[in-house]
Design an enzyme around this catalytic site. Structure first.
Site, PDB file in Angstrom:
ATOM      1  N   GLY A  21      33.402  30.038  57.636  1.00  0.00           N
ATOM      2  CA  GLY A  21      32.630  30.387  58.836  1.00  0.00           C
ATOM      3  C   GLY A  21      31.412  29.492  58.978  1.00  0.00           C
ATOM      4  O   GLY A  21      30.819  29.095  57.976  1.00  0.00           O
ATOM      5  N   ARG A  58      39.518  27.046  58.651  1.00  0.00           N
ATOM      6  CA  ARG A  58      40.130  27.679  57.479  1.00  0.00           C
ATOM      7  C   ARG A  58      41.481  26.993  57.321  1.00  0.00           C
ATOM      8  O   ARG A  58      42.194  26.787  58.299  1.00  0.00           O
ATOM      9  CB  ARG A  58      40.258  29.176  57.696  1.00  0.00           C
ATOM     10  CG  ARG A  58      38.877  29.803  57.968  1.00  0.00           C
ATOM     11  CD  ARG A  58      38.867  31.289  57.922  1.00  0.00           C
ATOM     12  NE  ARG A  58      37.691  31.823  58.594  1.00  0.00           N
ATOM     13  CZ  ARG A  58      36.541  32.151  58.009  1.00  0.00           C
ATOM     14  NH1 ARG A  58      36.378  31.989  56.718  1.00  0.00           N
ATOM     15  NH2 ARG A  58      35.542  32.630  58.709  1.00  0.00           N
ATOM     16  N   ASP A  90      32.264  31.483  49.438  1.00  0.00           N
ATOM     17  CA  ASP A  90      32.943  31.474  48.135  1.00  0.00           C
ATOM     18  C   ASP A  90      34.407  31.040  48.239  1.00  0.00           C
ATOM     19  O   ASP A  90      34.948  30.463  47.291  1.00  0.00           O
ATOM     20  CB  ASP A  90      32.798  32.824  47.421  1.00  0.00           C
ATOM     21  CG  ASP A  90      33.499  33.950  48.150  1.00  0.00           C
ATOM     22  OD1 ASP A  90      33.545  33.907  49.384  1.00  0.00           O
ATOM     23  OD2 ASP A  90      33.998  34.875  47.476  1.00  0.00           O
ATOM     24  N   THR A 149      26.609  30.569  54.438  1.00  0.00           N
ATOM     25  CA  THR A 149      27.296  31.700  55.069  1.00  0.00           C
ATOM     26  C   THR A 149      26.248  32.717  55.492  1.00  0.00           C
ATOM     27  O   THR A 149      25.269  32.922  54.777  1.00  0.00           O
ATOM     28  CB  THR A 149      28.318  32.377  54.123  1.00  0.00           C
ATOM     29  OG1 THR A 149      28.671  33.650  54.656  1.00  0.00           O
ATOM     30  CG2 THR A 149      27.792  32.588  52.717  1.00  0.00           C
ATOM     31  N   ASP A 165      26.617  35.761  55.487  1.00  0.00           N
ATOM     32  CA  ASP A 165      26.806  37.023  54.756  1.00  0.00           C
ATOM     33  C   ASP A 165      25.883  37.193  53.550  1.00  0.00           C
ATOM     34  O   ASP A 165      25.690  38.310  53.073  1.00  0.00           O
ATOM     35  CB  ASP A 165      28.259  37.139  54.268  1.00  0.00           C
ATOM     36  CG  ASP A 165      29.231  37.294  55.423  1.00  0.00           C
ATOM     37  OD1 ASP A 165      28.800  37.756  56.491  1.00  0.00           O
ATOM     38  OD2 ASP A 165      30.416  36.949  55.255  1.00  0.00           O
ATOM     39  N   ASP A 172      26.519  36.688  50.573  1.00  0.00           N
ATOM     40  CA  ASP A 172      27.240  37.384  49.510  1.00  0.00           C
ATOM     41  C   ASP A 172      27.634  36.459  48.367  1.00  0.00           C
ATOM     42  O   ASP A 172      28.712  36.586  47.793  1.00  0.00           O
ATOM     43  CB  ASP A 172      28.493  38.056  50.098  1.00  0.00           C
ATOM     44  CG  ASP A 172      29.412  37.062  50.806  1.00  0.00           C
ATOM     45  OD1 ASP A 172      28.970  35.931  51.070  1.00  0.00           O
ATOM     46  OD2 ASP A 172      30.573  37.413  51.090  1.00  0.00           O
ATOM     47  N   ARG A 196      31.963  41.830  56.327  1.00  0.00           N
ATOM     48  CA  ARG A 196      33.237  42.491  56.002  1.00  0.00           C
ATOM     49  C   ARG A 196      33.157  43.180  54.641  1.00  0.00           C
ATOM     50  O   ARG A 196      33.583  44.308  54.481  1.00  0.00           O
ATOM     51  CB  ARG A 196      34.375  41.463  55.979  1.00  0.00           C
ATOM     52  CG  ARG A 196      35.035  41.283  57.330  1.00  0.00           C
ATOM     53  CD  ARG A 196      35.986  40.111  57.291  1.00  0.00           C
ATOM     54  NE  ARG A 196      35.253  38.870  57.061  1.00  0.00           N
ATOM     55  CZ  ARG A 196      35.779  37.741  56.639  1.00  0.00           C
ATOM     56  NH1 ARG A 196      37.060  37.665  56.378  1.00  0.00           N
ATOM     57  NH2 ARG A 196      35.048  36.660  56.464  1.00  0.00           N
TER      58      ARG A 196
HETATM   59  P1  ATP Z   1      32.786  32.704  54.890  1.00  0.00           P
HETATM   60  O1  ATP Z   1      31.964  33.411  53.833  1.00  0.00           O
HETATM   61  O2  ATP Z   1      31.984  32.314  56.060  1.00  0.00           O
HETATM   62  O3  ATP Z   1      34.059  33.458  55.247  1.00  0.00           O
HETATM   63  P2  ATP Z   1      34.348  31.063  53.095  1.00  0.00           P
HETATM   64  O4  ATP Z   1      34.148  29.694  52.551  1.00  0.00           O
HETATM   65  O5  ATP Z   1      34.349  32.186  52.083  1.00  0.00           O
HETATM   66  O6  ATP Z   1      33.259  31.294  54.234  1.00  0.00           O
HETATM   67  P3  ATP Z   1      37.219  31.320  53.503  1.00  0.00           P
HETATM   68  O7  ATP Z   1      38.006  31.480  54.751  1.00  0.00           O
HETATM   69  O8  ATP Z   1      37.353  32.365  52.448  1.00  0.00           O
HETATM   70  O9  ATP Z   1      35.703  31.116  53.938  1.00  0.00           O
HETATM   71  O10 ATP Z   1      37.616  29.927  52.808  1.00  0.00           O
HETATM   72  C1  ATP Z   1      37.536  28.715  53.546  1.00  0.00           C
HETATM   73  C2  ATP Z   1      38.642  27.791  53.116  1.00  0.00           C
HETATM   74  O11 ATP Z   1      38.511  27.480  51.728  1.00  0.00           O
HETATM   75  C3  ATP Z   1      40.048  28.349  53.252  1.00  0.00           C
HETATM   76  O12 ATP Z   1      40.559  28.290  54.562  1.00  0.00           O
HETATM   77  C4  ATP Z   1      40.810  27.426  52.318  1.00  0.00           C
HETATM   78  O13 ATP Z   1      41.066  26.190  52.928  1.00  0.00           O
HETATM   79  C5  ATP Z   1      39.800  27.195  51.192  1.00  0.00           C
HETATM   80  N1  ATP Z   1      40.110  28.124  50.088  1.00  0.00           N
HETATM   81  C6  ATP Z   1      39.844  29.452  50.013  1.00  0.00           C
HETATM   82  N2  ATP Z   1      40.306  29.981  48.873  1.00  0.00           N
HETATM   83  C7  ATP Z   1      40.911  28.963  48.193  1.00  0.00           C
HETATM   84  C8  ATP Z   1      41.588  28.858  46.936  1.00  0.00           C
HETATM   85  N3  ATP Z   1      41.761  29.891  46.123  1.00  0.00           N
HETATM   86  N4  ATP Z   1      42.071  27.639  46.588  1.00  0.00           N
HETATM   87  C9  ATP Z   1      41.902  26.559  47.379  1.00  0.00           C
HETATM   88  N5  ATP Z   1      41.253  26.603  48.574  1.00  0.00           N
HETATM   89  C10 ATP Z   1      40.768  27.776  48.972  1.00  0.00           C
END
Ligand code: ATP
Length: 319
Positions: A11, A72, A103, A125, A127, A129, A171
């Site tokens: 995000g 994503r 994360d 982020t 959040d 978190d 969330r």
């Molecule tokens: P936000 O907190 O805003 O949701 P985020 O980084 O946690 O941000 P995610 O959608 O969980 O957002 O992850 C972003 C991208 O990171 C995913 O679309 C994917 O490409 C990559 N990713 C997430 N988990 C994994 C994993 N276990 N292994 C490899 N890539 C990952």
């Protein structure tokens, strides 16, 4: 370390551009080149690249969103996707990758690190978190945005003597809901970390009415339940006629607050410092005012705790 890659993933959050600018300029200051990958890991896999220079990151420190865009990427969550990403990094002659995101994005960076590729994460982020930093980039701005909206709702709530339910983002984490509730002087905050007690809430609303309170505000994190569901529950249980507002994506936008712009600038520079020191597989964070690099797994292995004292504060001040 000659050539650095950078991407934003997950995000978007206000302050990501300030972080991109800081990473780019600190790297160039230290004699490196910088390549941006657009649309997160998706752009890495597709080779959607843009060279970043001192001037190309000019005039963005105050801009919301991310000039590199974000996405994503399902493909990258599979081992073949990560190996393909590593291949792409080699083709572009990249020596290290800076990942700005949450994360989930850090999990992706960690997979590259496990294959021996140098990475550093910057927590971005709304959040908040992520352990390993007191604050993530974007959280402060999102709180201020939510606060501004809630203040406006309070005006109409008090004029019409109404009960307003405000749904904010979060969330799995209630940091934003709790911060906004305290700052806005809300009567009640509902967060995913604390079980929701409908009886207690109804009791509070009854008590507020008895002592002549003209309006009430309840802040609910989206992860607890949609505001519309709470509206029905309150109607069915206590006959309350509540109005709902879902703040939604408005919370992600806007210029970063001074706090976020400074945090992003410091973390961006901190990420390059960590790479220069050879601290690979880390995330940079701000802990007690200091910029600290911690193992990137901290971001998901440790759970950042919500301040329960703040929950009590909402209780006490919202009597
Ligand atoms: P936000 O907190 O805003 O949701 P985020 O980084 O946690 O941000 P995610 O959608 O969980 O957002 O992850 C972003 C991208 O990171 C995913 O679309 C994917 O490409 C990559 N990713 C997430 N988990 C994994 C994993 N276990 N292994 C490899 N890539 C990952």
């Amino acid at each position: 370390m000659k050539r650095i890659g950078i991407l934003t993933s997950g995000g978007d959050a206000p302050g990501m551009n300030a972080a991109i600018r800081s990473v780019t300029r600190t790297a160039i200051y230290n004699g490196m080149e910088v390549i941006g990958f657009r649309r997160g890991y998706e752009g890495l896999l597709e080779g959607d690249v843009i060279p970043l220079s001192v001037s190309s990151v000019g005039g963005i420190v105050h801009r919301g969103g991310t000039i590199l865009r974000t996405a994503r990427c399902e493909r990258f969550t599979k081992p073949e996707g990560v190996r393909e990403g590593l291949q792409r990094l080699k083709e572009y002659d990249i020596d290290a990758l800076v990942v700005i995101g949450g994360d989930g994005s850090f999990h992706g960076a960690y997979e590259l690190h496990k294959l021996g590729f140098p990475v550093v994460g910057i927590p971005g982020t709304i959040d908040n978190d992520i352990a390993g930093t007191d604050c993530t980039i974007g959280f402060d701005t999102a709180c201020n945005t939510a606060l501004q909206c809630i203040e406006k709702l309070r005006d109409t709530a008090s004029s019409h003597e109404r009960l307003f339910l405000v749904e904010v983002m979060g969330r799995n984490a209630g940091f934003l809901a709790l911060e906004a509730a305290v700052a806005a002087g809300a009567e009640y905050a509902m967060v995913p970390e604390v079980p929701f007690d409908l009886d207690l809430l109804c009791k509070k609303l009854r008590y507020a009415k008895e002592r002549g309170k003209s309006h009430s505000l309840i802040i609910v994190a989206e992860g607890v339940m949609p505001a519309s569901e709470l509206q029905s529950l309150l109607k069915d249980t206590g006959g309350y006629d509540a109005r709902i507002t879902v703040l939604g994506h408005i919370q992600r936008g806007g210029s970063p607050s001074s706090f976020d712009a400074v945090l992003a600038s410091r973390l961006g520079a901190g990420a390059i410092d960590a790479l220069i020191r050879g601290e690979f597989g880390t995330m940079v964070g701000r802990i007690n005012g200091e910029i600290v690099a911690s193992p990137i797994q901290v971001s998901w292995e440790q759970k950042k705790k919500l301040d329960t004292g703040m929950m009590e504060l909402v209780e006490i001040l919202g009597i």
